[in-house]
Design a protein around this motif. Structure first.
Motif: not given
Length: 445
Positions: A323-327, A368-369, A425-426
């Protein structure tokens, strides 16, 4: 005969520290003695990681690279031995004050899946009906102009702003009744896709500005009415754990002005009024204010929440790193804010070219991604699985909310944009939730 739970080092130390910090002698102890009580109960796991149960009634992990202590949930399934840490080496902010151990419990769940209770929605609709007809010249829209049409009175904005400020993670089901109540007042469609509204979390300054502007304009009665609306809304929001900690904090900040009309009339400057509100909040609710008072600490605590929400996965650190990798992190500032376990997992993704995905987001027509076949957000059992097979709806909603809260916290710290269609991710988690709505209040996570 009831089964006896096996002894656990983390649970035992946590119980000891709670007993000491909440005991009657703690406020009288000098600072060095307090630090000694915490440092003498350090735990070390077989891999060498050193843990302390300390400020905010949360565990902290020592980073051997830089010497910092990061808020981090412990690996309760691992054996650990007690060691003594040098008390003099503890940062002052790691030592509990006392009231921080009585923080209000809340929930990290997003508003997707578990619905907002009907009764709460009904109260908010009644507030809007009673106040939406106020004169726009008397209550001009001086904040939230990007949300509402220009002729909407600030009374409506005060209710909206309170809801969004109090929400732990303002990601809402697009059909959520709490949002549809505002439909007729909106300037444009809310950000999001056909499933979820990914909404910004406003700073406390926006709510303060609504009130302070009326005081500067010489309309103290209108300012008091707006303060009362903020307090009334917060009172209703206490019914949902996803709002409760910040709603309670907001009540403690606004109620003195309602009990003593004229108390804030001399505070014409936004900053002065904001400072007065913050000063009224008791120390036990301080963590609820970190988003406004210490964005860096707030980011660290939202990462803690994300790791806790992912505790049921095979490897919470690697799942959180996904999830942090999405930032968006074009300047490479995020890894230095992570503990060494998260940093290793994040670096693995970075080397694979799987970080900062929100900076170049692409979506399919359904919102959706697009994912490569070996997506790090898979819901199976791979190394970056967000959810194990046992992930129920409540857990998914908790991960979704925590992941979105981390994204908002990072945006506040770094200035990075928040994708209008949510972080990848979210957004992927929405598939597990969107067809499972109900009317039950959320569980605490």
């Amino acid at each position: 005969m009831a089964a006896v739970r096996p002894w656990n080092a983390f649970t035992a130390v946590e119980a000891e520290v709670r007993a000491v910090v909440t005991g009657p002698r703690w406020p009288e102890l000098p600072e060095p003695a307090r630090a000694h009580q915490i440092a003498s109960r350090a735990l070390v796991t077989a891999d060498g990681d050193r843990w302390l149960f300390a400020a905010h009634a949360r565990w902290h992990l020592h980073d051997p690279a830089g010497g910092r202590w990061h808020p981090a949930p412990p690996p309760r399934h691992l054996p650990a031995r007690r060691v003594r840490h040098a008390a003099a080496a503890l940062p002052a902010d790691l030592v509990p004050r006392g009231p921080d151990f009585a923080a209000e419990p809340g929930s990290t769940q997003a508003f997707v899946g578990p619905d907002v209770p009907d009764r709460l929605c009904g109260h908010i609709r009644e507030l809007l009906r009673a106040n939406c007809g106020k004169s726009e010249p008397e209550y001009p829209l001086t904040a939230f102009g990007e949300i509402f049409a220009a002729d909407v009175p600030s009374t409506v904005a005060a209710v909206w702003g309170t809801i969004m400020w109090c929400a732990y993670a303002p990601a809402f089901d697009g059909n959520e009744r709490l949002l549809t109540a505002f439909g007729e007042f909106l300037r444009r469609p809310l950000p999001g896709d056909e499933w979820v509204r990914w909404l910004p979390a406003p700073p406390l300054a926006d709510l303060v500005h609504l009130v302070a502007e009326r005081q500067r304009a010489g309309h103290p009665r209108a300012a008091l009415r707006l303060t009362a609306l903020i307090a009334d809304t917060a009172q209703f929001l206490l019914a949902d754990a996803r709002f409760r900690p910040r709603a309670l904090a907001l009540l403690t900040m606004t109620e003195p002005a309602l009990q003593q009309p004229g108390l804030d009339d001399h505070l014409l400057d936004d900053q002065a009024l904001r400072s007065a509100w913050l000063a009224r909040c008791p120390p036990r609710l301080a963590r609820a204010l970190l988003r406004d008072t210490d964005p860096e600490a707030h980011l660290a605590h939202t990462v803690y929440d994300l790791l806790e929400a992912l505790a049921h996965t095979p490897d919470p650190a690697r799942a959180a790193a996904a999830h942090l990798a999405d930032l968006s992190d074009s300047r490479g500032l995020l890894p230095g804010r992570l503990d060494h376990r998260l940093r290793r997992a994040y670096d693995d993704l970075h080397r694979a070219g799987l970080t900062s995905t929100s900076a170049a987001e692409r979506t399919q027509p359904d919102g959706f991604p697009i994912r490569p076949p070996a997506s790090r957000h898979a819901t199976g059992t791979g190394p970056y699985a967000v959810l194990g097979e046992g992930g129920d709806r409540g857990r998914v909603a908790a991960v979704l909310g925590a992941a979105y809260a981390v994204g908002l916290a990072w945006s506040r710290v770094s200035g990075a944009r928040v994708p209008e269609r949510g972080f990848a991710g979210a957004a992927a988690l929405v598939r597990r939730l969107i067809h499972e709505r109900d009317d039950e209040p959320p569980l605490n996570h």
